[in-house]
Structure formats: structure tokens, C-alpha cells
Design a protein around this motif. Structure first.
Motif, PDB file in Angstrom:
ATOM      1  N   GLU A  20       0.861  -1.181   0.000  1.00 42.91           N
ATOM      2  CA  GLU A  20       0.000   0.000   0.000  1.00 42.91           C
ATOM      3  C   GLU A  20       0.897   1.231   0.000  1.00 42.91           C
ATOM      4  O   GLU A  20       2.021   1.203   0.491  1.00 42.91           O
ATOM      5  CB  GLU A  20      -0.912  -0.008   1.225  1.00 42.91           C
ATOM      6  N   SER A  21       0.376   2.327  -0.553  1.00 38.99           N
ATOM      7  CA  SER A  21       1.125   3.582  -0.557  1.00 38.99           C
ATOM      8  C   SER A  21       0.204   4.702  -0.089  1.00 38.99           C
ATOM      9  O   SER A  21      -1.020   4.630  -0.251  1.00 38.99           O
ATOM     10  CB  SER A  21       1.654   3.903  -1.951  1.00 38.99           C
ATOM     11  N   LEU A  22       0.807   5.729   0.475  1.00 37.12           N
ATOM     12  CA  LEU A  22       0.013   6.882   0.914  1.00 37.12           C
ATOM     13  C   LEU A  22      -0.626   7.578  -0.277  1.00 37.12           C
ATOM     14  O   LEU A  22      -1.781   8.019  -0.192  1.00 37.12           O
ATOM     15  CB  LEU A  22       0.887   7.845   1.714  1.00 37.12           C
ATOM     16  N   ALA A  23       0.086   7.661  -1.386  1.00 37.51           N
ATOM     17  CA  ALA A  23      -0.478   8.292  -2.580  1.00 37.51           C
ATOM     18  C   ALA A  23      -1.721   7.549  -3.045  1.00 37.51           C
ATOM     19  O   ALA A  23      -2.750   8.166  -3.349  1.00 37.51           O
ATOM     20  CB  ALA A  23       0.563   8.342  -3.692  1.00 37.51           C
ATOM     21  N   ASN A  24      -1.637   6.229  -3.084  1.00 39.44           N
ATOM     22  CA  ASN A  24      -2.792   5.451  -3.518  1.00 39.44           C
ATOM     23  C   ASN A  24      -3.936   5.554  -2.504  1.00 39.44           C
ATOM     24  O   ASN A  24      -5.100   5.599  -2.884  1.00 39.44           O
ATOM     25  CB  ASN A  24      -2.410   3.990  -3.746  1.00 39.44           C
ATOM     26  N   ALA A  25      -3.609   5.592  -1.236  1.00 41.27           N
ATOM     27  CA  ALA A  25      -4.635   5.647  -0.196  1.00 41.27           C
ATOM     28  C   ALA A  25      -5.390   6.974  -0.190  1.00 41.27           C
ATOM     29  O   ALA A  25      -6.587   7.006   0.087  1.00 41.27           O
ATOM     30  CB  ALA A  25      -4.014   5.405   1.173  1.00 41.27           C
ATOM     31  N   PHE A  26      -4.679   8.068  -0.489  1.00 43.89           N
ATOM     32  CA  PHE A  26      -5.293   9.379  -0.340  1.00 43.89           C
ATOM     33  C   PHE A  26      -5.539  10.135  -1.643  1.00 43.89           C
ATOM     34  O   PHE A  26      -6.340  11.059  -1.668  1.00 43.89           O
ATOM     35  CB  PHE A  26      -4.425  10.259   0.580  1.00 43.89           C
ATOM     36  N   LEU A  27      -4.846   9.760  -2.719  1.00 44.52           N
ATOM     37  CA  LEU A  27      -4.915  10.564  -3.933  1.00 44.52           C
ATOM     38  C   LEU A  27      -5.392   9.797  -5.162  1.00 44.52           C
ATOM     39  O   LEU A  27      -5.296  10.297  -6.268  1.00 44.52           O
ATOM     40  CB  LEU A  27      -3.530  11.170  -4.224  1.00 44.52           C
ATOM     41  N   SER A  28      -5.901   8.625  -4.979  1.00 42.27           N
ATOM     42  CA  SER A  28      -6.253   7.774  -6.105  1.00 42.27           C
ATOM     43  C   SER A  28      -7.734   7.423  -6.111  1.00 42.27           C
ATOM     44  O   SER A  28      -8.360   7.309  -5.053  1.00 42.27           O
ATOM     45  CB  SER A  28      -5.431   6.480  -6.032  1.00 42.27           C
ATOM     46  N   ARG A  29      -8.264   7.223  -7.305  1.00 41.13           N
ATOM     47  CA  ARG A  29      -9.634   6.701  -7.418  1.00 41.13           C
ATOM     48  C   ARG A  29      -9.711   5.276  -6.884  1.00 41.13           C
ATOM     49  O   ARG A  29     -10.778   4.797  -6.569  1.00 41.13           O
ATOM     50  CB  ARG A  29     -10.070   6.694  -8.881  1.00 41.13           C
ATOM     51  N   ASN A  30      -8.571   4.590  -6.813  1.00 42.74           N
ATOM     52  CA  ASN A  30      -8.509   3.217  -6.306  1.00 42.74           C
ATOM     53  C   ASN A  30      -8.244   3.171  -4.802  1.00 42.74           C
ATOM     54  O   ASN A  30      -7.883   2.119  -4.283  1.00 42.74           O
ATOM     55  CB  ASN A  30      -7.426   2.431  -7.042  1.00 42.74           C
ATOM     56  N   SER A  31      -8.410   4.271  -4.116  1.00 38.63           N
ATOM     57  CA  SER A  31      -8.157   4.350  -2.688  1.00 38.63           C
ATOM     58  C   SER A  31      -9.015   3.352  -1.922  1.00 38.63           C
ATOM     59  O   SER A  31     -10.237   3.298  -2.098  1.00 38.63           O
ATOM     60  CB  SER A  31      -8.465   5.763  -2.184  1.00 38.63           C
ATOM     61  N   ILE A  32      -8.367   2.586  -1.061  1.00 42.06           N
ATOM     62  CA  ILE A  32      -9.115   1.645  -0.224  1.00 42.06           C
ATOM     63  C   ILE A  32     -10.012   2.392   0.764  1.00 42.06           C
ATOM     64  O   ILE A  32     -11.076   1.910   1.142  1.00 42.06           O
ATOM     65  CB  ILE A  32      -8.171   0.650   0.486  1.00 42.06           C
ATOM     66  N   LEU A  33      -9.588   3.588   1.162  1.00 40.86           N
ATOM     67  CA  LEU A  33     -10.407   4.403   2.066  1.00 40.86           C
ATOM     68  C   LEU A  33     -11.690   4.857   1.370  1.00 40.86           C
ATOM     69  O   LEU A  33     -12.784   4.779   1.940  1.00 40.86           O
ATOM     70  CB  LEU A  33      -9.603   5.601   2.565  1.00 40.86           C
ATOM     71  N   LEU A  34     -11.565   5.315   0.139  1.00 41.84           N
ATOM     72  CA  LEU A  34     -12.724   5.714  -0.641  1.00 41.84           C
ATOM     73  C   LEU A  34     -13.627   4.513  -0.902  1.00 41.84           C
ATOM     74  O   LEU A  34     -14.853   4.602  -0.799  1.00 41.84           O
ATOM     75  CB  LEU A  34     -12.266   6.358  -1.955  1.00 41.84           C
ATOM     76  N   TYR A  35     -13.013   3.389  -1.216  1.00 41.13           N
ATOM     77  CA  TYR A  35     -13.772   2.163  -1.451  1.00 41.13           C
ATOM     78  C   TYR A  35     -14.612   1.797  -0.215  1.00 41.13           C
ATOM     79  O   TYR A  35     -15.794   1.467  -0.329  1.00 41.13           O
ATOM     80  CB  TYR A  35     -12.814   1.023  -1.811  1.00 41.13           C
ATOM     81  N   ALA A  36     -14.005   1.882   0.957  1.00 41.89           N
ATOM     82  CA  ALA A  36     -14.735   1.558   2.194  1.00 41.89           C
ATOM     83  C   ALA A  36     -15.900   2.515   2.406  1.00 41.89           C
ATOM     84  O   ALA A  36     -16.998   2.091   2.794  1.00 41.89           O
ATOM     85  CB  ALA A  36     -13.783   1.592   3.384  1.00 41.89           C
ATOM     86  N   LEU A  37     -15.672   3.795   2.168  1.00 42.07           N
ATOM     87  CA  LEU A  37     -16.756   4.782   2.303  1.00 42.07           C
ATOM     88  C   LEU A  37     -17.916   4.470   1.363  1.00 42.07           C
ATOM     89  O   LEU A  37     -19.081   4.571   1.743  1.00 42.07           O
ATOM     90  CB  LEU A  37     -16.247   6.193   2.020  1.00 42.07           C
ATOM     91  N   LYS A  38     -17.594   4.107   0.136  1.00 42.22           N
ATOM     92  CA  LYS A  38     -18.623   3.870  -0.875  1.00 42.22           C
ATOM     93  C   LYS A  38     -19.362   2.552  -0.691  1.00 42.22           C
ATOM     94  O   LYS A  38     -20.501   2.423  -1.110  1.00 42.22           O
ATOM     95  CB  LYS A  38     -18.008   3.932  -2.276  1.00 42.22           C
TER      96      LYS A  38
END
Length: 175
Positions: A117-135
Motif C-alpha cells: 500500500e502507498s500513501l499516494a494510492n490511499a489518499f490521492l487515487s480513485r482506487n483508494s481503499i479508504l474511498l472504497y470503504a466509504l462507498k
């Protein structure tokens, strides 16, 4: 309890609980993520993924961890126990944020795939796992509720709705 499925939304603590149950029961843990993801976050082809899951669940005595709909029939049908981690979104997001940052900072390799995992992917990507969890949190809750209701009476279904529920279950006498 010989064939267990631990499922819930991303970040709910599925792997943590599965490891605790495995320690207590001697059952082996089958991580669906490890069977699905290849190098560079490439997903397994559907037939290959199903084959891997079939091979891992052929024998009796396992705890499957994950939510993959494309293999649900392979793991839910033979399961005797379904453990649903149905935790509130703030709890899930807090856990997921801590886990993601830790993994990114330590460069932890996931499932022997070379993936990290990377911070860029977690916070700046459409593939963010955080965004995925929210959705997906609400949608997963609704879908899992329907699916569990349809299996009530056929399977032992354990729905854990709080951290306290999870801790109690992890320590309670097992059937």
C-alpha cells in the motif's frame, strides 16, 4: 465449527478475528485476498480464482476470510458458521486509516505478492481503499443482511456489531 467464513466490509477486522479463531480452534486460515491478487495488483482470472478457492476449501477445517461474491457459493455453501463483522462506519474507517498508514510507512508486503500500500494510492487515487470503504459500507451491510436472512436456519450466523461484540466472541467458548 469446522468450516467458518469471516466476512465484513473492508477494514472491519476480518483477518484479525480469523487469526484469533484459528489460534483457538487449530483451523487454518484461507485469505481470499491472497488467492485473488497477483503482482502489481493484478486480479486473478475468474476461473483461476475459483480453482484456487476450491483447492483451499476441499478439505474440512478452515476459516475463510473475505467478501468476494464470485466465490461466495464455494465458501458459504459448505460453511457451517458465518461470522459477520458489521461494525459502524467510524470504527471501520479509523481501523482502516491506521492499518493503511502503517502498511504504507513500513512498506509491508501483502500476501507474498510484492504488493504494497502507498500513501499516494490511499489518499490521492480513485482506487483508494479508504474511498472504497466509504462507498461500499452501507451497500455491504444491506447485501449481507439479505444474504444472512436467506440462510437463517441453515447456518450458524454470528453478527458482531461492536468492538465489544468482537472481543467477546474472540474469547468466548466455541461450540
Amino acid at each position: 465449527m469446522r468450516r467458518v467464513v469471516v466476512f465484513g466490509t473492508t477494514g472491519s477486522g476480518k483477518s484479525w478475528l480469523a487469526e484469533r479463531l484459528a489460534d483457538r480452534t487449530g483451523l487454518r486460515v484461507v485469505e481470499l485476498d491472497a488467492l485473488f491478487w497477483g503482482r502489481n495488483w493484478q486480479p486473478a482470472l475468474p476461473d483461476l480464482f475459483r480453482h484456487r478457492v476450491e483447492c483451499e476449501t476441499r478439505e474440512d477445517g478452515w476459516i475463510v476470510v473475505g467478501n468476494y461474491g464470485q466465490v461466495r457459493d464455494l465458501v458459504w455453501r459448505p460453511a457451517d458458521t458465518l461470522v459477520w463483522l458489521d461494525l459502524p462506519l467510524p470504527v471501520v474507517m479509523g481501523r482502516l486509516l491506521r492499518r493503511t498508514v502503517k502498511r504504507a510507512v513500513t512498506r509491508e508486503e501483502l500476501w507474498g505478492t510484492g504488493n504494497r500500500e502507498s500513501l499516494a494510492n490511499a489518499f490521492l487515487s480513485r482506487n483508494s481503499i479508504l474511498l472504497y470503504a466509504l462507498k461500499t459500507h452501507r451497500l455491504n451491510r444491506e447485501r449481507f443482511a439479505r444474504e444472512c436472512e436467506a440462510l437463517a436456519g441453515e447456518k450458524r450466523i454470528v453478527r458482531l456489531c461492536s468492538r465489544r461484540d468482537v472481543e467477546r466472541f474472540a474469547l468466548s467458548p466455541l461450540p
